[in-house]
Design a protein around this motif. Structure first.
Motif, PDB file in Angstrom:
ATOM      1  N   ASN A 135       0.828  -1.202   0.000  1.00 51.00           N
ATOM      2  CA  ASN A 135       0.000   0.000   0.000  1.00 51.00           C
ATOM      3  C   ASN A 135       0.864   1.255   0.000  1.00 51.00           C
ATOM      4  O   ASN A 135       0.541   2.253  -0.659  1.00 51.00           O
ATOM      5  CB  ASN A 135      -0.918   0.013   1.226  1.00 51.00           C
ATOM      6  N   THR A 136       1.967   1.222   0.751  1.00 50.79           N
ATOM      7  CA  THR A 136       2.877   2.363   0.772  1.00 50.79           C
ATOM      8  C   THR A 136       3.450   2.636  -0.606  1.00 50.79           C
ATOM      9  O   THR A 136       3.542   3.789  -1.049  1.00 50.79           O
ATOM     10  CB  THR A 136       4.014   2.107   1.770  1.00 50.79           C
ATOM     11  N   LEU A 137       3.822   1.569  -1.314  1.00 48.04           N
ATOM     12  CA  LEU A 137       4.342   1.738  -2.675  1.00 48.04           C
ATOM     13  C   LEU A 137       3.258   2.240  -3.623  1.00 48.04           C
ATOM     14  O   LEU A 137       3.536   3.039  -4.525  1.00 48.04           O
ATOM     15  CB  LEU A 137       4.918   0.414  -3.174  1.00 48.04           C
ATOM     16  N   ARG A 138       2.030   1.805  -3.417  1.00 51.11           N
ATOM     17  CA  ARG A 138       0.919   2.316  -4.240  1.00 51.11           C
ATOM     18  C   ARG A 138       0.712   3.808  -4.002  1.00 51.11           C
ATOM     19  O   ARG A 138       0.414   4.563  -4.931  1.00 51.11           O
ATOM     20  CB  ARG A 138      -0.370   1.552  -3.926  1.00 51.11           C
ATOM     21  N   VAL A 139       0.855   4.227  -2.751  1.00 52.31           N
ATOM     22  CA  VAL A 139       0.728   5.652  -2.436  1.00 52.31           C
ATOM     23  C   VAL A 139       1.812   6.450  -3.146  1.00 52.31           C
ATOM     24  O   VAL A 139       1.541   7.498  -3.755  1.00 52.31           O
ATOM     25  CB  VAL A 139       0.796   5.874  -0.913  1.00 52.31           C
ATOM     26  N   LEU A 140       3.051   5.983  -3.079  1.00 54.88           N
ATOM     27  CA  LEU A 140       4.141   6.675  -3.756  1.00 54.88           C
ATOM     28  C   LEU A 140       3.914   6.712  -5.264  1.00 54.88           C
ATOM     29  O   LEU A 140       4.191   7.727  -5.930  1.00 54.88           O
ATOM     30  CB  LEU A 140       5.468   5.992  -3.442  1.00 54.88           C
ATOM     31  N   ASP A 141       3.420   5.614  -5.809  1.00 55.04           N
ATOM     32  CA  ASP A 141       3.130   5.571  -7.236  1.00 55.04           C
ATOM     33  C   ASP A 141       2.044   6.581  -7.594  1.00 55.04           C
ATOM     34  O   ASP A 141       2.113   7.230  -8.647  1.00 55.04           O
ATOM     35  CB  ASP A 141       2.687   4.157  -7.631  1.00 55.04           C
ATOM     36  N   GLU A 142       1.064   6.751  -6.701  1.00 52.63           N
ATOM     37  CA  GLU A 142      -0.006   7.720  -6.966  1.00 52.63           C
ATOM     38  C   GLU A 142       0.516   9.145  -6.887  1.00 52.63           C
ATOM     39  O   GLU A 142       0.093  10.018  -7.661  1.00 52.63           O
ATOM     40  CB  GLU A 142      -1.144   7.498  -5.970  1.00 52.63           C
ATOM     41  N   TRP A 143       1.436   9.409  -5.948  1.00 53.16           N
ATOM     42  CA  TRP A 143       2.075  10.726  -5.906  1.00 53.16           C
ATOM     43  C   TRP A 143       2.751  11.030  -7.243  1.00 53.16           C
ATOM     44  O   TRP A 143       2.604  12.133  -7.793  1.00 53.16           O
ATOM     45  CB  TRP A 143       3.142  10.754  -4.809  1.00 53.16           C
ATOM     46  N   MET A 144       3.488  10.064  -7.756  1.00 52.63           N
ATOM     47  CA  MET A 144       4.189  10.285  -9.023  1.00 52.63           C
ATOM     48  C   MET A 144       3.206  10.405 -10.191  1.00 52.63           C
ATOM     49  O   MET A 144       3.445  11.162 -11.137  1.00 52.63           O
ATOM     50  CB  MET A 144       5.182   9.152  -9.264  1.00 52.63           C
ATOM     51  N   ARG A 145       2.111   9.686 -10.128  1.00 48.15           N
ATOM     52  CA  ARG A 145       1.077   9.818 -11.178  1.00 48.15           C
ATOM     53  C   ARG A 145       0.484  11.221 -11.152  1.00 48.15           C
ATOM     54  O   ARG A 145       0.122  11.772 -12.197  1.00 48.15           O
ATOM     55  CB  ARG A 145      -0.013   8.770 -10.952  1.00 48.15           C
TER      56      ARG A 145
END
Length: 250
Positions: A135-145
């Protein structure tokens, strides 16, 4: 070691790699799952703080023996990682993420702020840990998106993301520290606030702090809520550096 024995907690806590990279889950009861353990631990941390979380306290909340948790979570350290990652999932916006980069960053920052205020113990977890859960990696990926429409290279995009996130986490740290300082008992809280405000008034009128005197006069509980303004300072700079100049705008 027999098949029925369990490794000591200190030995289990030194298992190599993050909990998500290991296949060490050994379910023993249908009524007990890793998810139920993590949810119980989060509830304890939300109610009583991170120090109250232990294998024993979680087992008591679930009405099971402490040793039964080790079939699902090898150590308290792993439990903290799992707790943080579960709560991190609350920050995900998914399809609700705005397409415009500035609106997207504002939305994620607000969600991150609200999550941090709802679960202030997550700040403590981040002090000496590197969250790596899915989930933490998904959050970071969403920040970059969110910043993808700016068409920046990865380093520039990451600099923007970390600047906004660091500001947001810092804001949460400041507010949660202020909240923890006030006693929970209403009568004691009123007495404490009155004492602090008297002290701040004396400081304001001493003339020793001319640049913050007006803030000191406002008192402890009446400081301005400047989250949006502070975030705007960062995003204004991003817009200045990385978006085309609009017609008629200097």
């Amino acid at each position: 070691m027999t098949s029925s024995s369990r490794p000591p907690a200190d030995e289990a806590s030194q298992a190599a790699g993050p909990v998500w990279a290991r296949n060490d889950r050994q379910p023993r009861r249908r009524t007990l799952t890793r998810d139920s353990i993590v949810r119980a631990a989060v509830a304890i941390a939300d109610r009583d703080g991170l120090d109250a979380v232990s294998i024993r306290s979680v087992a008591a909340a679930l009405e099971v023996r402490p040793m039964s948790l080790y079939g699902h979570v090898s150590s308290k350290e792993d439990l903290l990682d799992l707790m943080f990652d579960q709560v991190a999932g609350e920050c995900l916006l998914g399809d609700e993420l705005p397409q415009q980069w500035r609106s997207a960053l504002e939305a994620i920052a607000r969600r991150t702020r609200d999550q941090g205020m709802a679960h202030p113990w997550t700040i403590e977890v981040q002090v000496d840990r590197i969250p790596l859960g899915p989930n933490t990696l998904r959050v970071l990926d969403e920040w970059m998106r969110a910043v993808a429409p700016l068409s920046l290279d990865q380093d520039a995009a990451w600099s923007i993301v970390t600047a906004v996130n660091d500001y947001t986490v810092g804001y949460v740290i400041r507010l949660t520290a202020q909240q923890r300082a006030v006693p929970s008992d209403p009568a004691a809280a009123g007495e404490w606030t009155s004492s602090v405000n008297s002290y701040l008034t004396e400081c304001a009128e001493s003339g020793d702090y001319p640049h913050i005197a007006a803030l000191l006069h406002q008192g402890f509980a009446n400081q301005p809520n400047n989250f949006a303004e502070g975030l705007a300072y960062i995003l204004d700079r991003v817009e200045q550096l990385h978006t085309p100049t609009r017609p008629g705008r200097q």
